[in-house]
Design a protein around this motif. Sequence first.
Motif, mmCIF file in Angstrom:
data_model
loop_
_atom_site.group_PDB
_atom_site.id
_atom_site.type_symbol
_atom_site.label_atom_id
_atom_site.label_comp_id
_atom_site.label_asym_id
_atom_site.label_seq_id
_atom_site.Cartn_x
_atom_site.Cartn_y
_atom_site.Cartn_z
ATOM 1 N N TRP A 19 -10.825 3.722 -71.765
ATOM 2 C CA TRP A 19 -10.325 2.425 -72.080
ATOM 3 C C TRP A 19 -8.941 2.354 -72.540
ATOM 4 O O TRP A 19 -8.120 1.350 -72.123
ATOM 5 C CB TRP A 19 -11.350 1.788 -72.999
ATOM 6 C CG TRP A 19 -11.051 1.812 -74.336
ATOM 7 C CD1 TRP A 19 -9.948 1.701 -75.205
ATOM 8 C CD2 TRP A 19 -12.331 2.064 -75.449
ATOM 9 N NE1 TRP A 19 -10.051 1.986 -76.443
ATOM 10 C CE2 TRP A 19 -11.496 2.261 -76.573
ATOM 11 C CE3 TRP A 19 -13.427 2.481 -75.092
ATOM 12 C CZ2 TRP A 19 -12.103 2.590 -77.596
ATOM 13 C CZ3 TRP A 19 -14.199 3.026 -76.496
ATOM 14 C CH2 TRP A 19 -13.529 3.079 -77.861
ATOM 15 N N SER A 20 -8.637 3.334 -73.166
ATOM 16 C CA SER A 20 -7.071 3.594 -73.563
ATOM 17 C C SER A 20 -6.401 3.813 -72.061
ATOM 18 O O SER A 20 -5.014 3.107 -71.942
ATOM 19 C CB SER A 20 -6.780 4.678 -74.442
ATOM 20 O OG SER A 20 -7.486 4.556 -75.642
ATOM 21 N N VAL A 21 -6.544 4.701 -71.438
ATOM 22 C CA VAL A 21 -5.920 4.778 -70.079
ATOM 23 C C VAL A 21 -5.944 3.848 -69.095
ATOM 24 O O VAL A 21 -4.742 3.330 -68.646
ATOM 25 C CB VAL A 21 -6.403 6.148 -69.373
ATOM 26 C CG1 VAL A 21 -5.529 6.351 -68.146
ATOM 27 C CG2 VAL A 21 -6.226 7.583 -70.179
ATOM 28 N N ALA A 22 -7.012 3.170 -69.197
ATOM 29 C CA ALA A 22 -6.945 1.855 -68.336
ATOM 30 C C ALA A 22 -6.173 0.795 -68.901
ATOM 31 O O ALA A 22 -5.397 0.006 -68.214
ATOM 32 C CB ALA A 22 -8.266 1.152 -68.205
ATOM 33 N N THR A 23 -5.956 0.746 -70.231
ATOM 34 C CA THR A 23 -5.190 -0.427 -70.802
ATOM 35 C C THR A 23 -3.700 -0.186 -70.519
ATOM 36 O O THR A 23 -3.048 -0.760 -70.299
ATOM 37 C CB THR A 23 -5.512 -0.446 -72.446
ATOM 38 O OG1 THR A 23 -6.766 -0.657 -72.653
ATOM 39 C CG2 THR A 23 -4.537 -1.550 -72.944
ATOM 40 N N LEU A 24 -3.348 1.175 -70.538
ATOM 41 C CA LEU A 24 -2.023 1.500 -70.175
ATOM 42 C C LEU A 24 -1.729 1.262 -68.552
ATOM 43 O O LEU A 24 -0.842 0.919 -68.300
ATOM 44 C CB LEU A 24 -1.772 3.011 -70.373
ATOM 45 C CG LEU A 24 -1.737 3.619 -71.760
ATOM 46 C CD1 LEU A 24 -1.704 5.164 -71.967
ATOM 47 C CD2 LEU A 24 -0.527 3.029 -72.595
ATOM 48 N N GLY A 25 -2.696 1.528 -68.176
ATOM 49 C CA GLY A 25 -2.600 0.948 -66.598
ATOM 50 C C GLY A 25 -2.362 -0.458 -66.505
ATOM 51 O O GLY A 25 -1.653 -0.920 -65.624
ATOM 52 N N CYS A 26 -2.917 -1.301 -67.311
ATOM 53 C CA CYS A 26 -2.751 -2.694 -67.294
ATOM 54 C C CYS A 26 -1.304 -3.011 -67.522
ATOM 55 O O CYS A 26 -0.536 -3.928 -67.113
ATOM 56 C CB CYS A 26 -3.780 -3.286 -68.284
ATOM 57 S SG CYS A 26 -5.471 -3.471 -67.876
ATOM 58 N N ALA A 27 -0.467 -2.253 -68.227
ATOM 59 C CA ALA A 27 0.694 -2.465 -68.830
ATOM 60 C C ALA A 27 1.432 -2.106 -67.640
ATOM 61 O O ALA A 27 2.743 -2.903 -67.601
ATOM 62 C CB ALA A 27 1.116 -1.273 -69.845
ATOM 63 N N VAL A 28 1.064 -1.406 -66.664
ATOM 64 C CA VAL A 28 2.068 -1.310 -65.490
ATOM 65 C C VAL A 28 1.623 -1.778 -64.179
ATOM 66 O O VAL A 28 2.238 -1.687 -63.264
ATOM 67 C CB VAL A 28 2.355 0.113 -65.237
ATOM 68 C CG1 VAL A 28 3.046 1.056 -66.296
ATOM 69 C CG2 VAL A 28 0.852 1.006 -64.791
ATOM 70 N N ALA A 29 0.696 -2.865 -64.165
ATOM 71 C CA ALA A 29 0.299 -3.564 -63.335
ATOM 72 C C ALA A 29 1.240 -4.170 -62.433
ATOM 73 O O ALA A 29 2.073 -4.978 -63.290
ATOM 74 C CB ALA A 29 -1.033 -4.370 -63.789
ATOM 75 N N ALA A 30 1.389 -4.374 -61.199
ATOM 76 C CA ALA A 30 2.122 -5.195 -60.249
ATOM 77 C C ALA A 30 1.778 -6.426 -60.144
ATOM 78 O O ALA A 30 2.535 -7.324 -59.609
ATOM 79 C CB ALA A 30 2.621 -4.235 -59.181
ATOM 80 N N GLY A 31 0.353 -6.829 -60.240
ATOM 81 C CA GLY A 31 -0.119 -7.993 -59.959
ATOM 82 C C GLY A 31 -1.557 -8.231 -60.299
ATOM 83 O O GLY A 31 -2.108 -7.440 -60.853
ATOM 84 N N TYR A 32 -2.123 -9.394 -59.876
ATOM 85 C CA TYR A 32 -3.498 -9.745 -60.356
ATOM 86 C C TYR A 32 -4.436 -8.547 -59.953
ATOM 87 O O TYR A 32 -5.385 -8.342 -60.764
ATOM 88 C CB TYR A 32 -3.866 -11.135 -59.715
ATOM 89 C CG TYR A 32 -5.283 -11.480 -59.920
ATOM 90 C CD1 TYR A 32 -5.858 -11.814 -61.096
ATOM 91 C CD2 TYR A 32 -6.291 -11.326 -58.902
ATOM 92 C CE1 TYR A 32 -7.193 -12.158 -61.341
ATOM 93 C CE2 TYR A 32 -7.535 -11.657 -59.129
ATOM 94 C CZ TYR A 32 -7.840 -11.952 -60.314
ATOM 95 O OH TYR A 32 -9.266 -12.379 -60.403
ATOM 96 N N GLY A 33 -4.241 -8.167 -58.683
ATOM 97 C CA GLY A 33 -5.358 -6.955 -58.176
ATOM 98 C C GLY A 33 -5.396 -5.883 -59.159
ATOM 99 O O GLY A 33 -6.576 -5.501 -59.248
ATOM 100 N N GLN A 34 -4.426 -5.306 -59.486
ATOM 101 C CA GLN A 34 -4.147 -4.062 -60.038
ATOM 102 C C GLN A 34 -4.637 -4.381 -61.342
ATOM 103 O O GLN A 34 -5.181 -3.695 -62.001
ATOM 104 C CB GLN A 34 -2.677 -3.673 -60.075
ATOM 105 C CG GLN A 34 -2.333 -3.077 -58.531
ATOM 106 C CD GLN A 34 -0.913 -2.633 -58.697
ATOM 107 O OE1 GLN A 34 -0.208 -2.385 -59.806
ATOM 108 N NE2 GLN A 34 -0.266 -2.326 -57.529
#
Length: 444
Positions: free
Chosen positions: A104-119
């Motif tokens: 969940w921590s890595v996924a939250t970091l992934g949300c921080a760099v998301a480029a749009g709704y899908g990501q």
Amino acid sequence: MAFHTDAASAAASAAWAPAPAVSRRYAWAVFALSFGLLLSDYMSRQVLNAVFPLLKAEWLLTDAQLGSLSGVVALAVGVLAFPMSLLADRWGRVRSLVVAATTWSVATLGCAVAAGYGQMFVGRLFVGIGEAAYGSVGIAVVLSVFPIGLRATLSGAFIAGGAFGAVLGVAIGGYVGQHLGWRWAFGAMGIFGLVLAVGFALVVTEKRLNPAPRPGRAERAASAPLRTVLPGLFSSVSVVSAYVGSGLQLFIPGALIAWLPSFFNRSYAMPTAEAGGTAGIFALLIGIGMIGGGMASDRISRSDAARKWLVAVACSLGSLVLLTAAFRLPTGAPQLVLLGAGALLSGATAGPAAAMVANLTPGAIPATAFGTLTLANSLLGLAPGAAVTGMIADRTGLLGALQSVPLVALLASACFLIGRSRYHADLSRLSGRTAATRGVEVPA
């Protein structure tokens, strides 16, 4: 919410565990790290709601899309809580917790760099996958290193910890989002979780927690074939009513936690940080109500366990009246007072419902029963609460959507009343007429 039923499930399961064989200092270190990860769990889950206004403005998202980003986490938790808990029992609880927190921590970091709704949607899905079984597995680890006499206190602390994490996620997320941007809000939560996961892995080991494991009823129940477990989970109208009623009622807290930051931003013209902090207070009230509802129902139903149903009905209908009135008032202090009172009652049915599930299911499968309740709470309440409210908001506006949310309490109350009408007959059939007339209970 889900954290209540998860903690109750683990508390029931731990009743068959051997006495702890660790020092008091080590036990409190395990508690502190586990509690910290619980905070991280809910902070990562709720930070999104604090930055709804920023995402909506930057990506031009609809309210339905925003709601789906929040609801997908609860959906994943609901669907996966049961199988992930079973996996943890077989694979190792400590190892499972470290993997879960890292996910969940890595996924939250992934949300921080998301480029749009899908990501962002994919990132939030993996947040839910990581968090799926933490409530039940985490509290089971804590209870295994403390004496039985402290288990109720520790379970209560975990219930409150979920509320505290939600408050911190909304409040800190709103502050960081306003001053540094929404990406830093997600980044801060992800880094916090990773640091705690590393600390947990270094300090807590399976061998130190359980140096001399011995099999018992809990282990035999966990390994039982699914076909022998399912009949006991759905063996009466009353227990099904408790599952469905609890899940429907939690639709309301799910909607409030997700959308109150946006409500305060739009209706009260609060900046993101202030809106998040204000919404955090109401999230805390929901958590306090969950604890208070359980305590009140235990006290009121000492001579007759069936009174728990009436407590659930009273809290459900009370939330309906108070929240309906609140969202029809103009902005101002009276609205906030009624909103706070309604929030307090909106989750107070969780305790009575959990107690009824414990009473109405076989004693050999308490964890499975509470896993089923967690599934109902997530799929009927917490997940659709955010998503459906967003869909309605796209058509009627956010205020109109929030005005319709309390109506779900009518359906929940109807389920609780049906459960009460069949309770004594079902309990007599399942547990014997003596247990039914004396109001014998399994603590929830």
